[in-house]
Design a protein around this motif. Structure first.
Motif, PDB file in Angstrom:
ATOM      1  N   ASP A  81       0.825  -1.218   0.000  1.00 25.98           N
ATOM      2  CA  ASP A  81       0.000   0.000   0.000  1.00 25.98           C
ATOM      3  C   ASP A  81       0.854   1.261   0.000  1.00 25.98           C
ATOM      4  O   ASP A  81       0.588   2.207  -0.745  1.00 25.98           O
ATOM      5  N   GLU A  84       2.627   1.572  -3.357  1.00 23.46           N
ATOM      6  CA  GLU A  84       1.669   1.970  -4.385  1.00 23.46           C
ATOM      7  C   GLU A  84       1.423   3.473  -4.346  1.00 23.46           C
ATOM      8  O   GLU A  84       1.444   4.144  -5.380  1.00 23.46           O
ATOM      9  N   ASN A  94      -1.986   2.640 -12.166  1.00 24.74           N
ATOM     10  CA  ASN A  94      -2.395   1.365 -11.583  1.00 24.74           C
ATOM     11  C   ASN A  94      -3.243   0.610 -12.603  1.00 24.74           C
ATOM     12  O   ASN A  94      -4.243   1.139 -13.090  1.00 24.74           O
ATOM     13  N   LEU A  95      -2.853  -0.621 -12.938  1.00 20.07           N
ATOM     14  CA  LEU A  95      -3.631  -1.435 -13.867  1.00 20.07           C
ATOM     15  C   LEU A  95      -4.689  -2.275 -13.159  1.00 20.07           C
ATOM     16  O   LEU A  95      -5.395  -3.048 -13.814  1.00 20.07           O
ATOM     17  N   ASN A  96      -4.777  -2.129 -11.823  1.00 21.23           N
ATOM     18  CA  ASN A  96      -5.754  -2.894 -11.046  1.00 21.23           C
ATOM     19  C   ASN A  96      -5.681  -4.378 -11.380  1.00 21.23           C
ATOM     20  O   ASN A  96      -6.696  -5.036 -11.609  1.00 21.23           O
ATOM     21  N   SER A  97      -4.455  -4.880 -11.414  1.00 15.42           N
ATOM     22  CA  SER A  97      -4.201  -6.279 -11.732  1.00 15.42           C
ATOM     23  C   SER A  97      -3.186  -6.820 -10.742  1.00 15.42           C
ATOM     24  O   SER A  97      -2.305  -6.092 -10.279  1.00 15.42           O
ATOM     25  N   ASP A 100      -2.740 -10.816  -3.916  1.00 16.37           N
ATOM     26  CA  ASP A 100      -2.390 -10.311  -2.591  1.00 16.37           C
ATOM     27  C   ASP A 100      -0.893 -10.085  -2.437  1.00 16.37           C
ATOM     28  O   ASP A 100      -0.467  -9.371  -1.533  1.00 16.37           O
ATOM     29  N   ARG A 103       1.253  -6.391  -7.419  1.00 15.79           N
ATOM     30  CA  ARG A 103       0.357  -5.490  -8.150  1.00 15.79           C
ATOM     31  C   ARG A 103       1.074  -4.983  -9.391  1.00 15.79           C
ATOM     32  O   ARG A 103       2.281  -4.766  -9.364  1.00 15.79           O
ATOM     33  N   TYR A 105       1.582  -2.193 -12.562  1.00 16.98           N
ATOM     34  CA  TYR A 105       1.481  -0.763 -12.896  1.00 16.98           C
ATOM     35  C   TYR A 105       2.155  -0.509 -14.225  1.00 16.98           C
ATOM     36  O   TYR A 105       2.890  -1.346 -14.747  1.00 16.98           O
ATOM     37  N   CYS A 114       5.932  -4.529 -11.718  1.00 14.24           N
ATOM     38  CA  CYS A 114       5.172  -5.057 -10.590  1.00 14.24           C
ATOM     39  C   CYS A 114       5.808  -4.667  -9.280  1.00 14.24           C
ATOM     40  O   CYS A 114       7.029  -4.690  -9.147  1.00 14.24           O
TER      41      CYS A 114
END
Length: 118
Positions: A81, A84, A94-97, A100, A103, A105, A114
């Motif tokens: 977090d 990010e 952010n590619l929202n991909s 957990d 992530r 980008y 990532c």
């Protein structure tokens, strides 16, 4: 051994902007700079990231393969977090991909990378 790693080079439309983004991400310094090329690293004699000006640059399209990513960087971070928030403030998208544990980008020039939980 045939040789040693000198640099990973990323094509981009603005080497200064992209070098600054990765300097902030990795805590590196500029070790070489010209009008169309910037290298950042820990020191001039260590492997580095370099950014090369490409006038008609077209970024890759991820996750599709029409314009494949060809390569990406995985960046190990202590807190996803927090990392990010910092990369988004630096111009990442952010590619929202991901999952957990990682992530995905785009850097300011459209290269995928990532953030990976460490």
């Amino acid at each position: 051994m045939i040789g040693s790693w000198q640099a990973t080079v990323l094509d981009c439309p603005d080497p200064g902007q992209l070098a600054t983004f990765y300097q902030n991400l990795f805590g590196m310094v500029r070790v070489d700079e010209s009008d169309d090329w910037i290298t950042i690293g820990d020191a001039a004699d260590r492997p580095a990231l370099a950014f090369q000006l490409v006038e008609d640059y077209t970024p890759p399209k991820w996750p599709g393969q029409e314009l494949p990513q060809q390569m990406h960087l995985d960046v190990l971070v202590a807190d996803l977090d927090e990392a990010e928030a910092q990369v988004l403030a630096g111009g990442a998208v952010n590619l929202n991909s991901g999952t957990d544990t990682f992530r995905v980008y785009l850097d300011p020039a459209g290269h995928p990378f990532c953030l990976v939980a460490g």
